[in-house]
Design a protein around this motif. Structure first.
Motif, PDB file in Angstrom:
ATOM      1  N   ALA A 159       0.824  -1.219   0.000  1.00  0.00           N
ATOM      2  CA  ALA A 159       0.000   0.000   0.000  1.00  0.00           C
ATOM      3  C   ALA A 159       0.851   1.260   0.000  1.00  0.00           C
ATOM      4  CB  ALA A 159      -0.942  -0.014   1.205  1.00  0.00           C
ATOM      5  N   ALA A 160       1.969   1.236   0.721  1.00  0.00           N
ATOM      6  CA  ALA A 160       2.816   2.427   0.820  1.00  0.00           C
ATOM      7  C   ALA A 160       3.438   2.802  -0.528  1.00  0.00           C
ATOM      8  CB  ALA A 160       3.916   2.199   1.855  1.00  0.00           C
ATOM      9  N   ALA A 161       3.524   1.837  -1.442  1.00  0.00           N
ATOM     10  CA  ALA A 161       4.154   2.097  -2.736  1.00  0.00           C
ATOM     11  C   ALA A 161       3.143   2.333  -3.850  1.00  0.00           C
ATOM     12  CB  ALA A 161       5.056   0.924  -3.109  1.00  0.00           C
ATOM     13  N   ALA A 162       1.854   2.366  -3.511  1.00  0.00           N
ATOM     14  CA  ALA A 162       0.821   2.440  -4.553  1.00  0.00           C
ATOM     15  C   ALA A 162       0.987   3.673  -5.434  1.00  0.00           C
ATOM     16  CB  ALA A 162      -0.564   2.416  -3.916  1.00  0.00           C
ATOM     17  N   ARG A 163       1.229   4.825  -4.824  1.00  0.00           N
ATOM     18  CA  ARG A 163       1.340   6.050  -5.619  1.00  0.00           C
ATOM     19  C   ARG A 163       2.551   6.008  -6.544  1.00  0.00           C
ATOM     20  NH1 ARG A 163       2.333  11.947  -3.006  1.00  0.00           N
ATOM     21  NH2 ARG A 163       4.372  10.978  -2.704  1.00  0.00           N
ATOM     22  N   ASP A 164       3.702   5.562  -6.023  1.00  0.00           N
ATOM     23  CA  ASP A 164       4.900   5.486  -6.846  1.00  0.00           C
ATOM     24  C   ASP A 164       4.750   4.454  -7.955  1.00  0.00           C
ATOM     25  OD1 ASP A 164       6.132   7.457  -5.385  1.00  0.00           O
ATOM     26  OD2 ASP A 164       7.346   6.084  -4.184  1.00  0.00           O
ATOM     27  N   ASN A 165       4.111   3.333  -7.650  1.00  0.00           N
ATOM     28  CA  ASN A 165       3.920   2.302  -8.673  1.00  0.00           C
ATOM     29  C   ASN A 165       2.998   2.776  -9.791  1.00  0.00           C
ATOM     30  OD1 ASN A 165       5.583   0.549  -7.274  1.00  0.00           O
ATOM     31  ND2 ASN A 165       3.908  -0.546  -6.282  1.00  0.00           N
ATOM     32  N   GLU A 166       1.933   3.477  -9.422  1.00  0.00           N
ATOM     33  CA  GLU A 166       1.037   4.008 -10.445  1.00  0.00           C
ATOM     34  C   GLU A 166       1.746   5.046 -11.294  1.00  0.00           C
ATOM     35  OE1 GLU A 166      -1.510   6.360 -12.692  1.00  0.00           O
ATOM     36  OE2 GLU A 166      -0.539   7.209 -10.914  1.00  0.00           O
ATOM     37  N   ASN A 167       2.532   5.890 -10.646  1.00  0.00           N
ATOM     38  CA  ASN A 167       3.300   6.902 -11.369  1.00  0.00           C
ATOM     39  C   ASN A 167       4.287   6.258 -12.344  1.00  0.00           C
ATOM     40  OD1 ASN A 167       6.293   8.483 -10.749  1.00  0.00           O
ATOM     41  ND2 ASN A 167       4.716   9.578 -11.875  1.00  0.00           N
ATOM     42  N   ALA A 168       4.991   5.228 -11.891  1.00  0.00           N
ATOM     43  CA  ALA A 168       5.954   4.554 -12.762  1.00  0.00           C
ATOM     44  C   ALA A 168       5.262   3.948 -13.967  1.00  0.00           C
ATOM     45  CB  ALA A 168       6.711   3.480 -11.982  1.00  0.00           C
ATOM     46  N   ASN A 169       4.098   3.354 -13.751  1.00  0.00           N
ATOM     47  CA  ASN A 169       3.359   2.754 -14.861  1.00  0.00           C
ATOM     48  C   ASN A 169       2.848   3.822 -15.827  1.00  0.00           C
ATOM     49  OD1 ASN A 169       2.131   0.025 -15.757  1.00  0.00           O
ATOM     50  ND2 ASN A 169       0.424   1.469 -15.924  1.00  0.00           N
ATOM     51  N   ALA A 170       2.447   4.974 -15.290  1.00  0.00           N
ATOM     52  CA  ALA A 170       1.970   6.065 -16.147  1.00  0.00           C
ATOM     53  C   ALA A 170       3.089   6.562 -17.058  1.00  0.00           C
ATOM     54  CB  ALA A 170       1.427   7.208 -15.292  1.00  0.00           C
ATOM     55  N   VAL A 171       4.276   6.756 -16.504  1.00  0.00           N
ATOM     56  CA  VAL A 171       5.399   7.239 -17.312  1.00  0.00           C
ATOM     57  C   VAL A 171       5.812   6.181 -18.329  1.00  0.00           C
ATOM     58  CG1 VAL A 171       7.784   8.054 -17.260  1.00  0.00           C
ATOM     59  CG2 VAL A 171       6.182   8.786 -15.486  1.00  0.00           C
ATOM     60  N   TYR A 172       5.857   4.930 -17.877  1.00  0.00           N
ATOM     61  CA  TYR A 172       6.162   3.829 -18.803  1.00  0.00           C
ATOM     62  C   TYR A 172       5.210   3.867 -20.000  1.00  0.00           C
ATOM     63  CZ  TYR A 172       5.945  -0.906 -20.732  1.00  0.00           C
ATOM     64  OH  TYR A 172       5.917  -1.976 -21.585  1.00  0.00           O
ATOM     65  N   THR A 173       3.926   3.959 -19.727  1.00  0.00           N
ATOM     66  CA  THR A 173       2.928   3.923 -20.789  1.00  0.00           C
ATOM     67  C   THR A 173       3.075   5.126 -21.714  1.00  0.00           C
ATOM     68  OG1 THR A 173       1.413   2.777 -19.289  1.00  0.00           O
ATOM     69  CG2 THR A 173       0.463   3.747 -21.274  1.00  0.00           C
ATOM     70  N   ALA A 174       3.231   6.304 -21.142  1.00  0.00           N
ATOM     71  CA  ALA A 174       3.323   7.511 -21.962  1.00  0.00           C
ATOM     72  C   ALA A 174       4.524   7.464 -22.901  1.00  0.00           C
ATOM     73  CB  ALA A 174       3.387   8.748 -21.068  1.00  0.00           C
ATOM     74  N   VAL A 175       5.674   7.101 -22.380  1.00  0.00           N
ATOM     75  CA  VAL A 175       6.881   7.070 -23.216  1.00  0.00           C
ATOM     76  C   VAL A 175       6.753   6.014 -24.306  1.00  0.00           C
ATOM     77  CG1 VAL A 175       9.365   6.593 -23.232  1.00  0.00           C
ATOM     78  CG2 VAL A 175       8.380   8.015 -21.415  1.00  0.00           C
ATOM     79  N   GLN A 176       6.339   4.802 -23.925  1.00  0.00           N
ATOM     80  CA  GLN A 176       6.238   3.730 -24.915  1.00  0.00           C
ATOM     81  C   GLN A 176       5.209   4.071 -26.002  1.00  0.00           C
ATOM     82  OE1 GLN A 176       7.061  -0.222 -24.221  1.00  0.00           O
ATOM     83  NE2 GLN A 176       8.938   0.710 -23.502  1.00  0.00           N
TER      84      GLN A 176
END
Length: 538
Positions: free
Chosen positions: A369-386
């Motif tokens: 739970a503590a990493a939820a925000r960072d994990n969502e952010n990482a996935n968002a950047v991954y998706t946008a760049v790809q």
């Protein structure tokens, strides 16, 4: 069948049934880097000059990063749009640990990127305290940073983090038509969420801009030439950087190289990756079977697969700890496919679950739970760049045909990869053409590529392709090994090549080989039984 042989077999099979994207991306003329955008090239020069004049005021790191006082942080401003360098700026957060050696040892700044897209290296300078990095840390200021869009550098979001981390979740190996339609709707909603959050800025999260940002960071650090190490995706935009700014390169290390051929970016890359994951998944199961006296999951890879399938069926019916369903189980085991450091822990979790003790599996695979925000952010950047980097098929029938074919021979990761990338089929921002990465003889100083022969996340063929494109590059191969990211890790031979290069600039003449690092030791179930292993899912 050994994994290397299996990989060759399934690649040949896949090539006969899987088509390329419906609209293949065309490469740019690598002999004229300005073709990446003359206005952007001028904007990069202006931004770099501005950063060189301003520098970086290092002070305490952001409190929320919870970093030790030995690490100092600052910011560097980069244009959101390099074609409009006086327009909106993004502040990238940069961290630094000063070199620990004497003044006559100092060689400047050493910048590191761990890949993603979407990963941050803000904590990277702390590796200077490890034995494998101490000599390098004596010579260099160790520098990390959060790329554009990555927390805390103007973070991008596409979805409520709580929704993103929701568990448990299903992940059928052979999805039904109904399930596929549900994932299509989710992909469309996710792409729409990215557009709502970022607005017109969405189109500017690209590998080209990551490379331009790196040049501005170089200037802000006061370096005339860049010393850089990129791992995984970091090798790709590092190669883009070398193509655009070859005269700005001092030393570059490419650790676990992405295949930079324009036709691979990124749809084809995902299909090839799924094939390679199947081979590495077999490596893990073969190792577990070899230690059946410890794990009792089967005496061959097939038997271990059946044990895994039994656990998968059980958590689909009744999630472990109410949180771990098939998707969470798969994510945890994917960590073992990336890094053999996880083999013993994951095998123990499966074995203990089979014996009626779900605690190790729950502890390792539950969403953190503590990493939820960072994990969502990482996935968002991954998706946008790809999605921004290249054209993707926009017809679901192409995705369905290709992934169904690959999943028939490589079921472990194929559909999970498809669902992760599917927002790109419905992406609202304009796509660009991938850079045709490459330099001619004499354009670059010697650069170093590191690769594990059976790495699944970045298959070995990518390292060979990158060496062909960066003329004069040297390649160090860890034979018969498959962990992802090998520099500064557990192989002393690889580390000697890395250290020698960074300290002296010397590389092998063309290629060098290292024996594999030692296989993991199995963990006794008797010592582990009932103990909690709080390892976040990777």
């Amino acid at each position: 069948m050994r994994a290397a042989a299996l990989y060759g077999t399934i690649v040949c099979m896949a090539l006969s049934v899987v088509s390329a994207p419906a609209t293949p991306a065309m490469g740019l003329d690598r002999t004229t880097p300005a073709s990446a955008g003359a206005a952007e090239a001028r904007g990069t020069q202006l931004a770099a000059a501005r950063a060189a004049a301003t520098g970086i005021a290092f002070g305490p790191c952001p409190e929320e990063e919870m970093l030790p006082d030995s690490l100092r942080c600052g910011t560097v401003a980069v244009p959101l749009d390099y074609a409009a360098p006086y327009g909106r700026q993004i502040e990238l957060v940069v961290s630094r640990a000063p070199a620990t050696g004497d003044a006559d040892e100092h060689q400047g700044s050493f910048v590191y990127n761990p890949g993603g897209p979407g990963a941050s290296s803000i904590t990277f300078p702390l590796v200077g305290e490890l034995p494998e990095w101490k000599k390098i840390a004596r010579a260099y200021d160790m520098v990390g940073y959060a790329p554009r869009g990555v927390t805390p550098s103007a973070p991008l979001s596409c979805q409520d983090p709580a929704e993103f981390a929701k568990a448990p979740a299903a992940l059928p190996v052979h999805p039904s038509t109904t399930y596929k339609q549900r994932r299509i709707e989710q992909a469309k909603a996710y792409a729409d969420g990215c557009a709502r959050d970022a607005g017109p800025a969405l189109r500017h999260y690209t590998s080209l801009n990551n490379a331009r940002d790196l040049d501005v960071l170089r200037a802000a650090l006061g370096e005339r030439k860049l010393t850089f190490m990129g791992a995984s995706y970091g090798t790709y935009f590092g190669a883009v950087y070398a193509t655009l700014f070859p005269s700005h390169v001092r030393r570059m290390v490419f650790d676990s190289a992405v295949d930079p051929a324009p036709g691979q970016i990124w749809y084809r890359s995902g299909l090839d990756q799924s094939l390679a994951f199947e081979s590495r998944w077999e490596d893990f199961r073969t190792w577990v079977a070899k230690h059946d006296s410890v794990y009792h999951l089967g005496t061959d890879a097939g038997a271990v697969q059946r044990s895994y399938d039994t656990v998968r069926t059980a958590v689909a019916r009744r999630p472990a700890g109410g949180k771990v369903g098939p998707a969470q189980l798969h994510s945890a085991l994917l960590g073992a496919v990336y890094y053999d450091d996880y083999w013993a822990m994951r095998a123990t979790a499966l074995s203990e679950y089979a014996r009626g003790n779900p605690i190790p599996l729950t502890d390792q695979a539950s969403p953190w739970a503590a990493a939820a925000r960072d994990n969502e952010n990482a996935n968002a950047v991954y998706t946008a760049v790809q999605c921004n980097d290249a054209a993707w098929p926009t017809d679901w029938r192409v995705w369905d045909r290709d992934h169904t074919a690959v999943a028939g021979i490589a079921p472990f990761e194929t559909w999970a990869n498809a669902w992760m990338n599917l927002p790109c089929a419905y992406w609202p921002a304009p796509r660009q053409e991938p850079v045709d990465v490459g330099t001619e003889w004499g354009e670059l100083p010697p650069v170093l590529i590191l690769a594990a022969e059976r790495d699944a996340a970045t298959p070995y063929e990518g390292a060979l392709e990158l060496q062909r494109r960066l003329r004069g590059a040297a390649l160090v191969t860890e034979r018969d090994a498959g962990s992802h990211g090998i520099g500064g890790s557990s192989n002393a031979c690889v580390n000697r090549h890395l250290e020698t290069y960074l300290l002296t600039g010397k590389t092998p003449v063309r290629r060098a080989e290292c024996a594999p690092h030692r296989e993991p030791n199995p963990v006794s179930l008797e010592r582990r039984a009932g103990q909690e292993m709080p390892v976040p899912v990777v």
